[in-house]
Scaffold this active site. Structure first.
Site, PDB file in Angstrom:
ATOM      1  N   VAL A 106       0.829  -1.204   0.000  1.00 13.31           N
ATOM      2  CA  VAL A 106       0.000   0.000   0.000  1.00 13.31           C
ATOM      3  C   VAL A 106       0.868   1.261   0.000  1.00 13.31           C
ATOM      4  O   VAL A 106       0.382   2.362   0.206  1.00 13.31           O
ATOM      5  CB  VAL A 106      -0.967   0.001   1.222  1.00 13.31           C
ATOM      6  CG1 VAL A 106      -1.981  -1.122   1.120  1.00 13.31           C
ATOM      7  CG2 VAL A 106      -0.196  -0.112   2.549  1.00 13.31           C
ATOM      8  N   ASP A 107       2.177   1.074  -0.231  1.00 12.18           N
ATOM      9  CA  ASP A 107       3.125   2.176  -0.034  1.00 12.18           C
ATOM     10  C   ASP A 107       3.351   3.071  -1.249  1.00 12.18           C
ATOM     11  O   ASP A 107       4.013   4.110  -1.151  1.00 12.18           O
ATOM     12  CB  ASP A 107       4.473   1.643   0.477  1.00 12.18           C
ATOM     13  CG  ASP A 107       5.080   0.572  -0.440  1.00 12.18           C
ATOM     14  OD1 ASP A 107       4.875   0.638  -1.668  1.00 12.18           O
ATOM     15  OD2 ASP A 107       5.782  -0.319   0.079  1.00 12.18           O
ATOM     16  N   HIS A 122      -4.704  -4.211  -2.122  1.00 11.24           N
ATOM     17  CA  HIS A 122      -4.968  -3.909  -0.702  1.00 11.24           C
ATOM     18  C   HIS A 122      -5.106  -2.410  -0.425  1.00 11.24           C
ATOM     19  O   HIS A 122      -5.093  -1.997   0.724  1.00 11.24           O
ATOM     20  CB  HIS A 122      -3.863  -4.520   0.181  1.00 11.24           C
ATOM     21  CG  HIS A 122      -3.935  -6.021   0.265  1.00 11.24           C
ATOM     22  ND1 HIS A 122      -2.944  -6.803   0.802  1.00 11.24           N
ATOM     23  CD2 HIS A 122      -4.896  -6.889  -0.143  1.00 11.24           C
ATOM     24  CE1 HIS A 122      -3.295  -8.083   0.729  1.00 11.24           C
ATOM     25  NE2 HIS A 122      -4.467  -8.162   0.159  1.00 11.24           N
ATOM     26  N   CYS A 148     -13.882  13.970   6.886  1.00 10.08           N
ATOM     27  CA  CYS A 148     -14.249  14.019   5.474  1.00 10.08           C
ATOM     28  C   CYS A 148     -14.440  15.471   4.996  1.00 10.08           C
ATOM     29  O   CYS A 148     -15.148  16.253   5.652  1.00 10.08           O
ATOM     30  CB  CYS A 148     -15.545  13.241   5.293  1.00 10.08           C
ATOM     31  SG  CYS A 148     -16.201  13.291   3.631  1.00 10.08           S
ATOM     32  N   CYS A 151     -18.505  15.562   4.100  1.00  8.69           N
ATOM     33  CA  CYS A 151     -19.596  15.520   5.099  1.00  8.69           C
ATOM     34  C   CYS A 151     -19.105  15.617   6.535  1.00  8.69           C
ATOM     35  O   CYS A 151     -19.898  15.483   7.470  1.00  8.69           O
ATOM     36  CB  CYS A 151     -20.411  14.235   4.922  1.00  8.69           C
ATOM     37  SG  CYS A 151     -19.600  12.769   5.574  1.00  8.69           S
ATOM     38  N   THR A 189       6.592 -12.047  -1.067  1.00  8.83           N
ATOM     39  CA  THR A 189       5.361 -12.253  -0.299  1.00  8.83           C
ATOM     40  C   THR A 189       5.395 -13.622   0.363  1.00  8.83           C
ATOM     41  O   THR A 189       5.883 -14.590  -0.223  1.00  8.83           O
ATOM     42  CB  THR A 189       4.077 -12.101  -1.145  1.00  8.83           C
ATOM     43  OG1 THR A 189       2.956 -12.471  -0.322  1.00  8.83           O
ATOM     44  CG2 THR A 189       4.083 -12.935  -2.403  1.00  8.83           C
ATOM     45  N   ASN A 214      12.208 -14.975  -3.064  1.00  4.87           N
ATOM     46  CA  ASN A 214      11.953 -14.720  -1.649  1.00  4.87           C
ATOM     47  C   ASN A 214      13.217 -15.062  -0.858  1.00  4.87           C
ATOM     48  O   ASN A 214      14.086 -15.763  -1.365  1.00  4.87           O
ATOM     49  CB  ASN A 214      10.779 -15.590  -1.155  1.00  4.87           C
ATOM     50  CG  ASN A 214      10.134 -15.035   0.106  1.00  4.87           C
ATOM     51  OD1 ASN A 214      10.787 -14.799   1.118  1.00  4.87           O
ATOM     52  ND2 ASN A 214       8.837 -14.804   0.055  1.00  4.87           N
ATOM     53  N   GLU A 216      13.065 -16.860   1.725  1.00  6.04           N
ATOM     54  CA  GLU A 216      12.866 -18.200   2.279  1.00  6.04           C
ATOM     55  C   GLU A 216      11.728 -18.899   1.551  1.00  6.04           C
ATOM     56  O   GLU A 216      10.927 -18.231   0.882  1.00  6.04           O
ATOM     57  CB  GLU A 216      12.553 -18.096   3.780  1.00  6.04           C
ATOM     58  CG  GLU A 216      11.336 -17.227   4.043  1.00  6.04           C
ATOM     59  CD  GLU A 216      11.152 -16.849   5.520  1.00  6.04           C
ATOM     60  OE1 GLU A 216      12.157 -16.856   6.250  1.00  6.04           O
ATOM     61  OE2 GLU A 216      10.013 -16.554   5.891  1.00  6.04           O
ATOM     62  N   ALA A 232      15.204  -9.543  -3.210  1.00  8.60           N
ATOM     63  CA  ALA A 232      14.568  -9.125  -4.471  1.00  8.60           C
ATOM     64  C   ALA A 232      15.367  -8.021  -5.154  1.00  8.60           C
ATOM     65  O   ALA A 232      15.409  -7.953  -6.383  1.00  8.60           O
ATOM     66  CB  ALA A 232      13.142  -8.657  -4.182  1.00  8.60           C
TER      67      ALA A 232
HETATM   68  P1  OAD Z   1       4.753 -10.661   4.832  1.00 11.29           P
HETATM   69  O1  OAD Z   1       5.371  -9.836   5.900  1.00 11.29           O
HETATM   70  O2  OAD Z   1       3.760 -11.695   5.234  1.00 11.29           O
HETATM   71  O3  OAD Z   1       5.890 -11.431   4.008  1.00 11.29           O
HETATM   72  C1  OAD Z   1       7.003 -10.773   3.485  1.00 11.29           C
HETATM   73  C2  OAD Z   1       7.792 -11.793   2.693  1.00 11.29           C
HETATM   74  O4  OAD Z   1       8.875 -11.133   2.066  1.00 11.29           O
HETATM   75  C3  OAD Z   1       8.391 -12.928   3.544  1.00 11.29           C
HETATM   76  O5  OAD Z   1       8.092 -14.161   2.901  1.00 11.29           O
HETATM   77  C4  OAD Z   1       9.897 -12.634   3.528  1.00 11.29           C
HETATM   78  O6  OAD Z   1      10.663 -13.837   3.529  1.00 11.29           O
HETATM   79  C5  OAD Z   1      10.050 -11.914   2.214  1.00 11.29           C
HETATM   80  N1  OAD Z   1      11.161 -10.951   2.171  1.00 11.29           N
HETATM   81  C6  OAD Z   1      11.590 -10.094   3.134  1.00 11.29           C
HETATM   82  N2  OAD Z   1      12.590  -9.324   2.697  1.00 11.29           N
HETATM   83  C7  OAD Z   1      12.822  -9.687   1.415  1.00 11.29           C
HETATM   84  C8  OAD Z   1      13.739  -9.270   0.397  1.00 11.29           C
HETATM   85  N3  OAD Z   1      14.628  -8.300   0.620  1.00 11.29           N
HETATM   86  N4  OAD Z   1      13.684  -9.886  -0.802  1.00 11.29           N
HETATM   87  C9  OAD Z   1      12.797 -10.878  -1.053  1.00 11.29           C
HETATM   88  N5  OAD Z   1      11.912 -11.313  -0.134  1.00 11.29           N
HETATM   89  C10 OAD Z   1      11.918 -10.738   1.078  1.00 11.29           C
HETATM   90  O7  OAD Z   1       4.142  -9.639   3.745  1.00 11.29           O
HETATM   91  P2  OAD Z   1       3.053  -9.910   2.615  1.00 11.29           P
HETATM   92  O8  OAD Z   1       3.213 -11.252   2.020  1.00 11.29           O
HETATM   93  O9  OAD Z   1       3.089  -8.738   1.716  1.00 11.29           O
HETATM   94  O10 OAD Z   1      -2.366  -7.160   4.165  1.00 11.29           O
HETATM   95  O11 OAD Z   1       1.752  -9.882   3.471  1.00 11.29           O
HETATM   96  C11 OAD Z   1       0.531  -9.968   2.831  1.00 11.29           C
HETATM   97  C12 OAD Z   1      -0.491  -9.081   3.477  1.00 11.29           C
HETATM   98  O12 OAD Z   1      -0.567  -9.359   4.877  1.00 11.29           O
HETATM   99  C13 OAD Z   1      -0.178  -7.606   3.429  1.00 11.29           C
HETATM  100  O13 OAD Z   1      -0.553  -6.984   2.233  1.00 11.29           O
HETATM  101  C14 OAD Z   1      -0.990  -7.072   4.544  1.00 11.29           C
HETATM  102  C15 OAD Z   1      -0.640  -8.095   5.586  1.00 11.29           C
HETATM  103  O14 OAD Z   1      -1.517  -8.201   6.590  1.00 11.29           O
HETATM  104  C16 OAD Z   1      -3.245  -6.286   4.606  1.00 11.29           C
HETATM  105  O15 OAD Z   1      -2.931  -5.344   5.321  1.00 11.29           O
HETATM  106  C17 OAD Z   1      -4.627  -6.551   4.140  1.00 11.29           C
END
Ligand code: OAD
Length: 245
Positions: A106-107, A122, A148, A151, A189, A214, A216, A232
């Site tokens: 969301v950044d 998201h 808002c 309103c 992710t 990733n 891991e 990445a």
């Molecule tokens: P996570 O914090 O769950 O996962 C981040 C992933 O990035 C992990 O698998 C890490 O191993 C990997 N990672 C970290 N640093 C990295 C790097 N330098 N290069 C490659 N990989 C790296 O984040 P998301 O999968 O984005 O949703 O989480 C999904 C959603 O959960 C988010 O969008 C958010 C959160 O709750 C909402 O807010 C709805």
């Protein structure tokens, strides 16, 4: 197949030849810009986990606290820049015939890096939505609970929280892009939050080549055609270099 540090030649060749490419990103892609991931060791804000704050219940209980957390994230993002991973993804878009970026982030850093065809499934940290009338606004204030402009109702961050549905049209577009991708790249992710976590499986089901990047292994690793373990910000530029040098 899972490899450490080296993008397979097969992935680069597929990317070079692909008519359609879809990329899915998560918080790991912004980690090298200094934005904390959600489930990593740096994922806590004060003593709270994201799962404790990013819910409608948390906002109903304490909107001030939830806004403080978002204002903090927004400050971090405003001080951050797009990194080499974001830029490599924008570079893939420049070269691909058809390209879609689906991001859980969301950044806004993908747009800052030059990506154009982005589905922010998201939402976006820099927008607020009125709980009363649904009006959306770009946020410029850094503290308190925004009201808002239309309103005067209480506004919430215009992001998707746990337990909430994603925008239907955006989600449909994401699944269409996954199903039509000849190459589907999943970067940074944890692949545990639905429905985003299903996109790579949908791409694989339709015969797309799935490359995962990733630090891991994740629940996708057994299904991806290739998983490369490493940052990445190193591996995506390496992929672009190999595909188009
Ligand atoms: P996570 O914090 O769950 O996962 C981040 C992933 O990035 C992990 O698998 C890490 O191993 C990997 N990672 C970290 N640093 C990295 C790097 N330098 N290069 C490659 N990989 C790296 O984040 P998301 O999968 O984005 O949703 O989480 C999904 C959603 O959960 C988010 O969008 C958010 C959160 O709750 C909402 O807010 C709805």
């Amino acid at each position: 197949m899972s490899d450490t540090g080296q993008v397979p030649g097969e992935a680069a060749r597929r990317l070079n030849e692909a008519g359609s490419v879809t990329v899915l990103t998560g918080a790991g892609v912004s980690a090298e810009s200094g934005i904390p991931t959600f489930r990593g060791a740096d994922g806590l804000w004060q003593e709270y986990r994201a799962q404790d704050l990013a819910t409608p219940q948390a906002f109903a209980r304490d909107p001030q606290l939830v806004w403080e957390w978002y204002h903090w994230r927004r400050r971090l993002v405003s001080e951050a820049s797009a990194n080499l991973a974001h830029k490599a993804i924008a570079g893939i878009e420049d070269r691909a015939d058809a390209f879609t970026l689906v991001t859980q982030n969301v950044d806004g850093l993908h747009r800052a890096a030059g990506s154009r065809n982005i589905l922010e499934i998201h939402g976006n940290l820099n927008r607020a939505r009125c709980l009363n009338c649904g009006h959306r606004e770009h946020l410029d204030r850094q503290e308190g609970i925004p009201r808002c402009g239309s309103c005067q109702g209480v506004m919430r961050p215009d992001v998707v929280w746990f337990g909430e549905s994603l925008d239907r049209q955006t989600l449909e577009a994401a699944f269409t892009a996954a199903a039509s991708a000849q190459v589907f790249i999943v970067a940074g992710t944890s692949n545990v939050v639905q429905p985003a976590a299903s996109l790579a499986f949908a791409a694989a089901d339709r015969g797309g080549y799935v490359l995962e990047i990733n630090l891991e292994p994740t629940p996708l690793t057994g299904t991806a055609d290739a998983t490369v373990l490493g940052p990445a910000g190193e591996l995506l530029p390496q992929l672009v270099e190999m595909a188009w040098s």
